[in-house]
Design a protein around this motif. Sequence first.
Motif, PDB file in Angstrom:
ATOM      1  N   TYR A   1      24.062  25.755  17.452  1.00  0.00           N
ATOM      2  CA  TYR A   1      22.825  26.320  16.922  1.00  0.00           C
ATOM      3  C   TYR A   1      23.144  27.417  15.898  1.00  0.00           C
ATOM      4  CZ  TYR A   1      18.337  28.730  16.984  1.00  0.00           C
ATOM      5  OH  TYR A   1      17.154  29.328  16.617  1.00  0.00           O
ATOM      6  N   ALA A   2      24.196  28.192  16.174  1.00  0.00           N
ATOM      7  CA  ALA A   2      24.559  29.281  15.250  1.00  0.00           C
ATOM      8  C   ALA A   2      24.980  28.726  13.890  1.00  0.00           C
ATOM      9  CB  ALA A   2      25.675  30.137  15.846  1.00  0.00           C
ATOM     10  N   ALA A   3      25.723  27.629  13.889  1.00  0.00           N
ATOM     11  CA  ALA A   3      26.163  27.051  12.608  1.00  0.00           C
ATOM     12  C   ALA A   3      24.966  26.564  11.812  1.00  0.00           C
ATOM     13  CB  ALA A   3      27.132  25.893  12.864  1.00  0.00           C
TER      14      ALA A   3
ATOM     15  N   LEU B   1      16.215  30.437  21.493  1.00  0.00           N
ATOM     16  CA  LEU B   1      16.772  31.608  22.156  1.00  0.00           C
ATOM     17  C   LEU B   1      15.818  32.226  23.177  1.00  0.00           C
ATOM     18  CD1 LEU B   1      18.659  33.249  19.157  1.00  0.00           C
ATOM     19  CD2 LEU B   1      19.615  31.893  21.021  1.00  0.00           C
ATOM     20  N   SER B   2      14.535  32.289  22.845  1.00  0.00           N
ATOM     21  CA  SER B   2      13.616  32.987  23.756  1.00  0.00           C
ATOM     22  C   SER B   2      12.921  32.049  24.738  1.00  0.00           C
ATOM     23  CB  SER B   2      12.546  33.717  22.940  1.00  0.00           C
ATOM     24  OG  SER B   2      11.711  32.760  22.308  1.00  0.00           O
ATOM     25  N   GLY B   3      12.858  30.760  24.411  1.00  0.00           N
ATOM     26  CA  GLY B   3      12.133  29.825  25.280  1.00  0.00           C
ATOM     27  C   GLY B   3      10.627  29.885  25.066  1.00  0.00           C
ATOM     28  N   GLU B   4      10.160  30.767  24.174  1.00  0.00           N
ATOM     29  CA  GLU B   4       8.730  30.863  23.862  1.00  0.00           C
ATOM     30  C   GLU B   4       8.318  29.629  23.048  1.00  0.00           C
ATOM     31  OE1 GLU B   4       6.616  33.540  24.567  1.00  0.00           O
ATOM     32  OE2 GLU B   4       8.271  34.167  25.863  1.00  0.00           O
TER      33      GLU B   4
ATOM     34  N   ILE C   1      23.683  30.321  36.517  1.00  0.00           N
ATOM     35  CA  ILE C   1      23.603  30.708  35.108  1.00  0.00           C
ATOM     36  C   ILE C   1      22.204  31.271  34.838  1.00  0.00           C
ATOM     37  CG2 ILE C   1      23.727  29.938  32.700  1.00  0.00           C
ATOM     38  CD1 ILE C   1      25.548  27.685  33.537  1.00  0.00           C
ATOM     39  N   CYS C   2      22.162  32.459  34.245  1.00  0.00           N
ATOM     40  CA  CYS C   2      20.868  33.040  33.880  1.00  0.00           C
ATOM     41  C   CYS C   2      20.254  32.203  32.756  1.00  0.00           C
ATOM     42  CB  CYS C   2      21.063  34.479  33.446  1.00  0.00           C
ATOM     43  SG  CYS C   2      19.542  35.200  32.825  1.00  0.00           S
ATOM     44  N   GLU C   3      18.964  32.003  32.834  1.00  0.00           N
ATOM     45  CA  GLU C   3      18.275  31.153  31.836  1.00  0.00           C
ATOM     46  C   GLU C   3      18.434  31.673  30.404  1.00  0.00           C
ATOM     47  OE1 GLU C   3      14.030  31.319  32.463  1.00  0.00           O
ATOM     48  OE2 GLU C   3      14.046  33.497  32.349  1.00  0.00           O
ATOM     49  N   LYS C   4      18.763  32.975  30.272  1.00  0.00           N
ATOM     50  CA  LYS C   4      18.937  33.542  28.923  1.00  0.00           C
ATOM     51  C   LYS C   4      20.213  33.027  28.241  1.00  0.00           C
ATOM     52  CE  LYS C   4      19.341  37.804  29.812  1.00  0.00           C
ATOM     53  NZ  LYS C   4      19.688  39.176  29.710  1.00  0.00           N
ATOM     54  N   CYS C   5      21.108  32.445  29.015  1.00  0.00           N
ATOM     55  CA  CYS C   5      22.402  32.017  28.458  1.00  0.00           C
ATOM     56  C   CYS C   5      22.250  30.670  27.760  1.00  0.00           C
ATOM     57  CB  CYS C   5      23.451  31.931  29.559  1.00  0.00           C
ATOM     58  SG  CYS C   5      23.722  33.500  30.367  1.00  0.00           S
ATOM     59  N   THR C   6      21.575  30.699  26.646  1.00  0.00           N
ATOM     60  CA  THR C   6      21.228  29.451  25.971  1.00  0.00           C
ATOM     61  C   THR C   6      22.453  28.722  25.422  1.00  0.00           C
ATOM     62  OG1 THR C   6      20.783  30.791  24.036  1.00  0.00           O
ATOM     63  CG2 THR C   6      18.881  30.162  25.354  1.00  0.00           C
ATOM     64  N   GLY C   7      23.457  29.485  25.016  1.00  0.00           N
ATOM     65  CA  GLY C   7      24.653  28.856  24.464  1.00  0.00           C
ATOM     66  C   GLY C   7      25.397  28.064  25.534  1.00  0.00           C
ATOM     67  N   VAL C   8      25.622  28.702  26.687  1.00  0.00           N
ATOM     68  CA  VAL C   8      26.328  28.032  27.785  1.00  0.00           C
ATOM     69  C   VAL C   8      25.520  26.822  28.251  1.00  0.00           C
ATOM     70  CG1 VAL C   8      27.122  28.288  30.170  1.00  0.00           C
ATOM     71  CG2 VAL C   8      27.473  30.154  28.546  1.00  0.00           C
ATOM     72  N   LEU C   9      24.226  27.023  28.423  1.00  0.00           N
ATOM     73  CA  LEU C   9      23.390  25.925  28.921  1.00  0.00           C
ATOM     74  C   LEU C   9      23.357  24.758  27.933  1.00  0.00           C
ATOM     75  CD1 LEU C   9      20.469  27.954  30.521  1.00  0.00           C
ATOM     76  CD2 LEU C   9      22.148  26.544  31.707  1.00  0.00           C
ATOM     77  N   SER C  10      23.322  25.092  26.647  1.00  0.00           N
ATOM     78  CA  SER C  10      23.222  24.025  25.649  1.00  0.00           C
ATOM     79  C   SER C  10      24.468  23.140  25.642  1.00  0.00           C
ATOM     80  CB  SER C  10      23.012  24.643  24.266  1.00  0.00           C
ATOM     81  OG  SER C  10      22.757  23.657  23.310  1.00  0.00           O
ATOM     82  N   GLU C  11      25.592  23.700  26.092  1.00  0.00           N
ATOM     83  CA  GLU C  11      26.840  22.915  26.061  1.00  0.00           C
ATOM     84  C   GLU C  11      27.210  22.278  27.391  1.00  0.00           C
ATOM     85  OE1 GLU C  11      30.073  25.308  24.597  1.00  0.00           O
ATOM     86  OE2 GLU C  11      29.136  25.606  22.639  1.00  0.00           O
ATOM     87  N   ILE C  12      26.704  22.838  28.502  1.00  0.00           N
ATOM     88  CA  ILE C  12      27.331  22.508  29.797  1.00  0.00           C
ATOM     89  C   ILE C  12      27.232  21.024  30.180  1.00  0.00           C
ATOM     90  CG2 ILE C  12      25.357  23.131  31.318  1.00  0.00           C
ATOM     91  CD1 ILE C  12      27.653  24.558  33.060  1.00  0.00           C
TER      92      ILE C  12
END
Length: 405
Positions: free
Chosen positions: A133-135, A178-181, A357-368
């Motif tokens: 997502y960052a790229a 990032l925010s889930g909103e 995993i805290c739901e805020k960890c979008t990077g980890v969740l997006s890859e796991i």
Amino acid sequence: MFRPTDIQKKALALLKSGAKHILLFGGSRSGKTTVLVMAIICRAVRYSGSRHLICRYRAKDARSSVLRETLLPGLNKTIGNRAYHYLAHESMVTLANGSEIWIGGLGDREQADKILGHEYNTIYFNEISQLSYAAVTTAYSRLAMRVPGCRNLFLYDCNPGSPLHWAYKIFVLKKQFLSGEPLEKPELYASMVLNPADNREHLSEDYISDILDALPEKQKARFRDGLWVKAEGVIYDQFDETMIVKAGELPETFDRYAAGQDFGLNITNVKIGWLADVIYVLADYGAYNMTTKSFNAELEARRWFDVGPDGFGFPVYCDPAGGERIQEITGGVKANNSVESGIDFICAKIERKQFFICEKCTGVLSEIWDYCRDEAGEIVKVNDHFMDALRYAIFSDVQQGIVAL
Ligand SMILES: Nc1ncnc2c1ncn2[C@@H]1O[C@H](COP(=O)(O)OP(=O)(O)OP(=O)(O)O)[C@@H](O)[C@H]1O
Ligand SMILES: [Mg+2]
């Protein structure tokens, strides 16, 4: 001549719908890349002096699968080989009207600066299941070229990834990553499914019946039916959604904290807390094409290192290949990089339900759920930036005997 299939006609209509971000996803060989490349050729021909970028993770894949298999044949079929010039050393095609089509890889450092040094009217992210997502969002600022009458567009395609992937969250769930909103302007994001059955006329007769139908279930769901499911061979397969914790439901204090730091064009940090034998993944942060110093300054600005009632200070286990960059990270020390043992340890924690995993960890969740092995059992080294940082954070402590195995 390019004759779009019925579904490709619908995709072309979507490009005119007013949406700014358009994703075509679905099974393999369904005509996604072809229709987007043809749309770019049309735009380049129509808007003189316009510039368009086609990028994927690896430049060599962009050159082989998009440039040679789709773009050059597409140009030959439409405007003919005398009407354009391919500059191989630049990975760029110029048209007689001054328009340019650039090809590149966002995973290659030398390429990143070059392709991000220009402005474009179209940026097409090919096979985004491999892109962070960052790229992608770093490239957003480059869609700034102004050509009268040309509405600038972001185009994307992919075979579906896991339902935790950033593209699923944005395009299908219509949530901010990032925010889930909810998305602020959902009408600007459109997506469409194209499957191989829609492209039957251009596939060999037995492709669907003999090859796709014979795939293992999960692969069949992704590559034949275009569904967002966990992949085959997922390393952290036992991780499930019940292990995703809301920020408000995390324990208030932890016995210890640690973080893991991965370097590279995609630079990531993952922070964890231990409570007895249980690991909580508390926060993550990732950036693209940022120096280590700036990245650390960003972590400091986020008060990353201020934790717990006793103030701050915890080890940040860094990719041992980072060399001098390790000293530029607050609390930076060399991580243990035993990949297989680290993975085994994390798998055991997940199996024992000692991993959240805290739901805020979008990077980890997006890859796991996309972090997987290929058929030969080798780890697939794409889209693994947060996975490496996570392993450094968890396993370095363990190796030093701070935590019992
Ligand atoms: N309108 C068309 N006319 C002729 N051939 C087409 C057309 N659309 C697609 N094809 C052919 O179908 C095949 C698959 O197309 P394409 O590569 O665009 O699919 P894809 O969905 O991007 O596949 P993948 O998921 O593997 O990236 C290619 O050989 C392509 O040339
Ligand atoms: Mg494709």
